[in-house]
Scaffold this motif. Structure first.
Motif, short mmCIF file in Angstrom:
data_model
loop_
_atom_site.label_atom_id
_atom_site.label_comp_id
_atom_site.label_asym_id
_atom_site.label_seq_id
_atom_site.Cartn_x
_atom_site.Cartn_y
_atom_site.Cartn_z
N LEU A 150 0.84 -1.20 0.00
CA LEU A 150 0.00 0.00 0.00
C LEU A 150 0.88 1.26 0.00
O LEU A 150 0.64 2.20 -0.76
N LEU A 174 0.91 4.10 -2.93
CA LEU A 174 0.54 5.50 -2.72
C LEU A 174 1.67 6.44 -3.13
O LEU A 174 1.43 7.59 -3.50
N VAL A 232 -1.49 10.38 -6.64
CA VAL A 232 -1.85 10.75 -5.26
C VAL A 232 -0.92 11.86 -4.77
O VAL A 232 0.29 11.69 -4.74
N ALA A 244 -2.39 11.48 1.08
CA ALA A 244 -3.26 10.39 1.50
C ALA A 244 -3.21 10.26 3.01
O ALA A 244 -2.18 10.51 3.62
N GLY A 249 0.49 9.85 3.57
CA GLY A 249 1.38 10.01 2.43
C GLY A 249 1.36 11.43 1.91
O GLY A 249 0.31 12.09 1.89
N VAL A 266 5.72 8.25 2.50
CA VAL A 266 4.56 7.55 3.05
C VAL A 266 4.98 6.95 4.38
O VAL A 266 6.00 6.27 4.47
N VAL A 316 -9.53 5.44 4.02
CA VAL A 316 -8.36 6.21 3.61
C VAL A 316 -8.79 7.25 2.57
O VAL A 316 -9.44 6.91 1.58
N VAL A 324 -7.71 9.93 -0.29
CA VAL A 324 -6.60 10.34 -1.15
C VAL A 324 -7.02 11.59 -1.91
O VAL A 324 -8.19 11.77 -2.25
N LEU A 383 -6.26 2.93 -8.05
CA LEU A 383 -6.39 3.08 -6.59
C LEU A 383 -7.34 2.03 -6.03
O LEU A 383 -7.09 1.45 -4.97
#
Lengths: 547, 300
Positions: free
Chosen positions: B229, B233, B240, B243, B259, B264, B277, B279, B291
Motif C-alpha cells: 500500500l 501511494l 496521489v 493520503a 502520504g 509515506v 483512507v 486520497v 487506486l
C-alpha cells in the motif's frame, strides 16, 4: 594634591610614527596627556609618579575586533581540548592527547557534582588530532551511567552524548534511520550526533538548551578576567542577541567602577525586519557609555569552512563537498545595508567563503551608489578566502577586513588537506595582500572558537605556522609591527574608535597592555610567549589574577 | 504526556514565493483545527491583522484557537513550549527562512519525541524560479530546496504565463520527479493538501472538500499488505498528492497511513479510528481504477 599620574615604564610602544617609543606617560581624568620623557611631561603640572611599571613594557591596550562574551560561560563546561588553554582564573588546562585523558577529566568533574541529576557537559574535544580514536556513547558511559553527559567537538558541529542522555531523548532504540545519527553494530545510535540540527532532540537533556544571551554577571566577569590576562582593553561581542534582560545586565555590569574592559556588542541581524533592526540598534546606541558601545549590526552571510557550510566560489571544496549555506537572502542583505548606510549604522559581515565575500562586495557597491557614505567602515569579518582582487575591491569601497589569523594555526592542516587544498590554504587570511591593497586590517580570535589572546593572534599573522609546524604561505606573513598595529589601531579603526583608542598619544584614553617583555625585542617566533602582567583601563590598573 | 506526537509541516521556499500568503490562507481555512505557526523570515509575524486576537511578547493568539510565534534562539525550547500548551495545537507549521534548506531540519524533527514530521512543503515561484535556479549565488539553494520537498506548490502560475509555467514545471520535474506538485494562485490551496486530510472517522465519513482537486475515500473491505500500500501511494502513476487514513494490515492490526508525494509513513492509529483512507489528487489526476485495485475495492 595632584590629579595627574605619570607612569614610568621600561619602555612604552606608542604605535604612533612620530614618537614610537617613550619611557613615561602622563594620565589625567582617565586620558593620556602625553607620552615621552619625564621632562617632556613635567610641564603639565604637579604629578604623582607611579613606578610600578618601571620594569614593564606598555603598549596601547589590545583591541579584539571579533570575539564573543560566550567565552565567559563556556568555562561552565569541562574543557576537553587538544591544546593547552587558560581559563578566566588563569589556570592553564592542559591539552588532552587521548580519549582516556578526556574521560579522566570528565570523571573528575563528575565526581565534584553534588546534584545527582545534573547534566555534565564538555567542550572543545578534537579527535582530528587523535587518529583512530573512538569516542561514542560507550566511552561517555564510562563517565556516568546515571546522569546525562555530552561533549561538544571543537568544530561545534558534532556532539557526543552518553546512553542516559539518549534515553532521556527517546533515542536509544532500534529503527532510527537518519544520516545525522550513525548506528553501532547493535543497531542503536552511537551517540555521535552530526550537525547542529541533530542536537535539537537532545540539547535540553544535557544542559545545552539554556539561552546563550542572558549575560549573567558571573559570566561577564569571567570574560573580563580573560581580557585582563591577555592585555585586552576593548573587545567586541560579535554578534549578540541582545534581548532586553541581557542588555540590562550588560549596562549594569559594565558601569561598575572595577569593570576592566570596554565592551562593543554588535546586535545580530536575526529576528527583526530591517527597519525595526535599525531602530533597535539606534535605541541601543543611546545606552552606550565609556565602557559599553552599542549600536552596530552583525550579519552572518554564510557558515564555516571547516564545517563545509561556507559559500565558496568555483571550484568549491577540495574534497568535493557540496557548497555551503546562505544565512541571509541577497534581497534581505541589500535592504539592511541600504538602511544602515542611510542611518549611519555600522555593519560587520561574517563571510568565511569567497562567494559570500563577493556577494557582500557587489551588494555594498550597489548600496553605496544609492547612499554614498565616505566613512562607513563596514567590515568583512573572517573573510578568510578573499583573493587579491576582492581585497582591492573591499579597500576601494571603504571596507575594513578583520582576518581570522588564528585559523592558520588551529585549522591550517585541515584546510590544506581537506577543505580548500594547498593553494588556497597558503593564501587564506591574506594579511600581506590586504595591507598592500590598502584595506584597513584587523586580526582576530573569535573566542570561544579559538582562545582569546591578541599577542597569539599577532604571532599567527607574523609566522603563519600550523599546529603541525607547517608554514602556510610565507608570502602572506606580516611584520611584528604591522601585526601589533592590527591588534591595536587596526581593530580600533574597524570600530570607529581609532580616534579614541589604539595608540598612546595625547587625548586618547589611558588604556594600556602591561607586558613583561618587549614584543618588538623578542624573536618573532616568540611573540606568543610574551607575558602579560595585566592592563590599565582609563588610568586604572588591573593586574591579572586580582580582578 | 502520552499524547501522540504533534504533526509538523515545514513550509520552505525562497523570499517572495508566497509562504506568508499561504500561511494566512491556511489560518483562514483551519476549519476548527488549532494551528500553531512558527515564522522565521525577517523575524516579523506576518499574519493578517483581522486574524489576530491578542499579542504579547512571544506569542500571538489568532482566531479559532490558532497561535503564531517566531522561532527565536532555541527551536527545541519553542517546540516544547508549544507541545505543552493546553489545549495542545493540532498541527504545527514551521515557516523556514528563504535561504534555508529544509532537509536537515526535517531530519532532526523526525527524531524528536514530541513532534512528528508530516511533510516538507516547498513553495516555488513559477515566475522567478527558473531564472533563480541558474543564479550564481542562489541557484544551488533554490534547486536543493526543490529536491528536499515532499510537496511542491508552484505559486503565481497566473503571473508566469504559459511558457513560464511550463519552464517552472519542467524545472521541478527534472530536479525531483517523485515530488507531489500542485499549482496555486494567491495561496489558494486546499488546506487538506498542505496539512493532510482529516478523514472524519465514522459511519458518515466522506472525502473532504478540496476545491480544484479531486479527493476519494476508500474503505478497504479486506486486509492489505502495508508495504504494498505504501509503495502504491508513493507511485506517481496513481496521481496521489496526499493520503491519510486507517486500514487493517495482513496481521489484522489497524494501521494509520499518511502520504505526501513519495513520503509515506505507517504508524499506530489514533484511538477509536475505523478503516477508511482519503486520497487527494489534481482534478482529473487520480487513477481511480488503479487506486481501487490498490485498496482492493471498487472506487468510492
Amino acid at each position: 594634591m595632584s590629579d595627574i599620574t605619570i607612569f614610568k615604564a621600561r619602555k612604552i610602544l606608542t604605535m604612533i610614527p612620530n614618537r614610537p617609543e617613550a619611557t613615561h606617560v602622563a594620565v589625567r581624568e582617565g586620558r593620556i596627556l602625553g607620552a615621552g620623557s619625564l621632562e617632556d611631561l613635567a610641564g603639565w603640572g604637579a604629578y604623582a609618579l607611579d613606578e610600578r611599571f618601571a620594569d614593564k613594557v606598555l603598549m596601547p591596550g589590545f583591541v579584539e575586533g571579533h570575539a564573543h562574551t560566550m567565552e565567559g560561560s563556556a568555562w561552565n563546561r569541562v574543557y576537553c581540548g587538544w591544546f593547552d588553554r587558560m581559563d578566566p582564573d588563569g589556570k592553564v588546562w592542559s591539552g588532552l592527547k587521548s580519549v582516556d585523558a578526556v574521560l579522566d577529566r570528565l570523571r573528575a568533574a563528575e565526581a565534584a557534582l553534588s546534584d545527582p541529576a545534573a547534566p555534565l557537559a564538555g567542550w572543545q574535544f578534537d579527535p582530528l588530532y587523535m587518529p583512530g580514536a573512538v569516542f561514542s556513547r560507550h566511552e561517555l558511559d564510562r563517565v556516568s551511567t546515571t546522569r546525562p553527559v555530552a561533549v561538544l567537538h571543537a568544530s561545534g558541529h558534532i556532539l557526543v552524548a552518553n546512553s542516559v542522555a539518549l534515553e532521556m531523548a527517546g533515542l536509544l532504540r532500534e529503527g532510527i534511520n537518519h544520516q545525522s545519527y550513525p548506528l553501532g553494530e547493535d543497531g542503536l545510535p552511537t551517540g555521535i550526533l552530526l550537525g547542529p540540527e541533530a542536537r535539537l532532540a537532545i540539547a535540553r537533556h544535557v544542559g545545552m538548551a539554556e539561552a546563550i544571551a542572558t549575560n549573567a554577571e558571573s559570566d561577564l566577569r569571567a570574560f573580563s578576567r580573560l581580557c585582563v590576562r591577555t592585555g585586552t582593553t576593548t573587545i567586541t561581542d560579535l554578534a549578540a542577541q541582545l534581548p532586553e534582560p541581557g542588555v540590562v545586565s550588560m549596562v549594569a555590569v559594565t558601569q561598575q567602577p572595577d569593570w576592566p574592559v570596554r565592551l562593543v556588542p554588535f546586535r545580530t541581524f536575526l529576528g527583526m525586519k530591517p527597519e525595526a533592526l535599525i531602530a533597535e540598534v539606534q535605541r541601543l546606541a543611546g545606552l552606550s557609555h565609556d565602557k559599553l558601545r552599542l549600536g552596530g549590526i552583525k550579519i552572518h552571510v554564510d557558515g564555516s569552512i571547516q564545517g563545509f557550510t561556507a559559500r565558496l566560489r568555483w571550484p568549491g571544496y577540495f574534497n568535493g563537498a557540496p557548497n555551503g549555506l546562505w544565512y541571509i537572502a541577497p534581497e534581505h542583505l541589500t535592504e539592511i545595508l541600504e538602511r544602515a548606510l542611510a542611518a549611519r549604522v555600522p555593519v560587520h559581515l561574517h563571510t568565511n567563503g569567497d562567494q559570500a565575500t563577493q556577494l557582500v562586495l557587489e551588494t555594498l557597491e550597489a548600496a553605496l551608489q544609492k547612499h554614498p557614505s565616505p566613512d562607513h567602515r563596514f567590515t568583512l569579518q573572517h573573510c578568510q578566502l578573499a583573493d587579491a582582487a576582492q581585497l582591492r575591491q573591499a579597500a576601494r569601497l571603504g571596507m575594513c577586513v578583520n582576518l581570522f589569523a588564528n585559523h592558520i594555526y588551529y585549522w591550517g592542516e585541515q584546510h590544506y588537506a581537506q577543505t580548500v587544498g594547498p593553494e588556497r590554504a597558503r593564501r587564506m587570511n591574506a594579511c600581506r595582500t590586504a595591507l598592500d591593497a590598502g584595506a584597513p586590517l584587523a586580526i582576530h580570535c573569535d573566542a570561544p572558537v579559538t582562545p582569546l589572546g591578541p599577542l597569539f593572534t599577532a604571532w599567527c599573522a607574523v609566522n603563519r605556522i600550523s599546529s603541525e609546524g607547517r608554514v602556510l604561505g610565507p608570502e602572506e606573513c606580516i611584520t611584528v609591527h604591522e601585526a601589533l598595529r592590527a591588534i591595536t589601531l587596526g581593530a580600533a579603526h574597524t570600530l570607529h574608535l581609532d580616534g579614541e583608542l589604539g595608540s598612546i598619544e595625547t587625548g586618547k584614553r589611558a588604556d594600556f597592555a602591561v607586558l613583561e617583555e618587549d614584543p618588538t625585542a623578542v624573536a618573532p617566533e616568540a611573540l606568543k610567549d610574551v607575558r602579560v602582567w595585566g592592563t590599565v583601563l582609563g588610568g586604572v590598573a588591573f593586574q591579572a589574577g586580582t580582578v | 504526556m502520552s499524547e501522540s506526537p504533534l504533526p509538523v509541516t515545514l513550509l520552505g521556499g525562497y523570499l517572495g514565493a508566497g509562504k506568508t500568503t499561504l500561511v494566512n490562507h491556511l489560518l483562514r481555512h483551519a476549519e476548527g483545527q488549532r494551528l500553531a505557526v512558527l515564522v522565521n523570515d525577517f523575524g516579523d509575524l506576518p499574519i493578517d491583522a483581522d486574524l489576530i486576537e491578542a499579542r504579547d511578547e512571544d506569542l500571538m493568539t489568532l482566531a479559532g484557537g490558532c497561535v503564531c510565534c517566531t522561532v527565536g534562539d532555541d527551536l527545541g525550547e519553542t517546540l516544547r513550549a508549544l507541545c505543552a500548551r493546553d489545549p495542545r495545537p493540532d498541527q504545527l507549521l514551521i515557516e523556514t527562512s528563504g535561504v534555508a534548506l529544509p532537509g536537515a531540519l526535517a531530519g532532526a524533527l523526525s527524531l524528536m519525541r514530541d513532534v512528528a514530521l508530516a511533510a516538507v512543503v516547498v513553495l516555488v515561484d513559477a515566475e522567478t524560479a527558473p531564472a533563480r535556479a541558474e543564479d550564481p549565488y542562489l541557484g544551488d539553494t533554490i534547486r536543493r530546496q526543490i529536491e528536499q520537498a515532499d510537496l511542491i506548490v508552484l505559486t503565481k502560475p497566473d503571473l508566469a504565463g504559459a511558457a513560464g509555467l511550463d519552464r517552472a514545471r519542467a524545472l521541478v520535474a527534472a530536479l525531483h520527479p517523485a515530488a507531489a506538485v500542485v499549482e496555486a494562485v494567491e495561496g489558494r490551496v486546499p488546506p487538506a493538501l498542505i496539512l493532510g486530510p482529516r478523514p472524519r472517522l465514522g459511519e458518515d465519513a466522506a472525502a473532504p472538500e478540496t476545491p480544484g482537486h479531486d479527493s476519494l475515500l476508500f474503505r478497504p473491505a479486506r486486509p492489505l499488505d502495508a508495504r504494498a500500500l505504501a509503495r502504491g501511494l508513493a507511485d506517481p502513476a496513481l496521481g496521489v498528492l496526499r493520503a491519510k487514513g486507517v486500514f487493517v494490515d495482513d496481521t489484522g492490526a489497524l494501521r494509520l497511513v499518511q502520504g505526501v508525494g513519495a513520503r509515506v509513513r505507517l504508524s499506530p492509529p489514533p484511538k477509536g479510528a475505523r478503516p477508511g483512507v482519503v486520497v487527494i489528487g489534481r482534478a482529473g489526476g487520480l487513477d481511480a481504477g488503479g487506486l481501487a485495485a490498490l485498496f482492493g475495492v471498487s472506487g468510492r
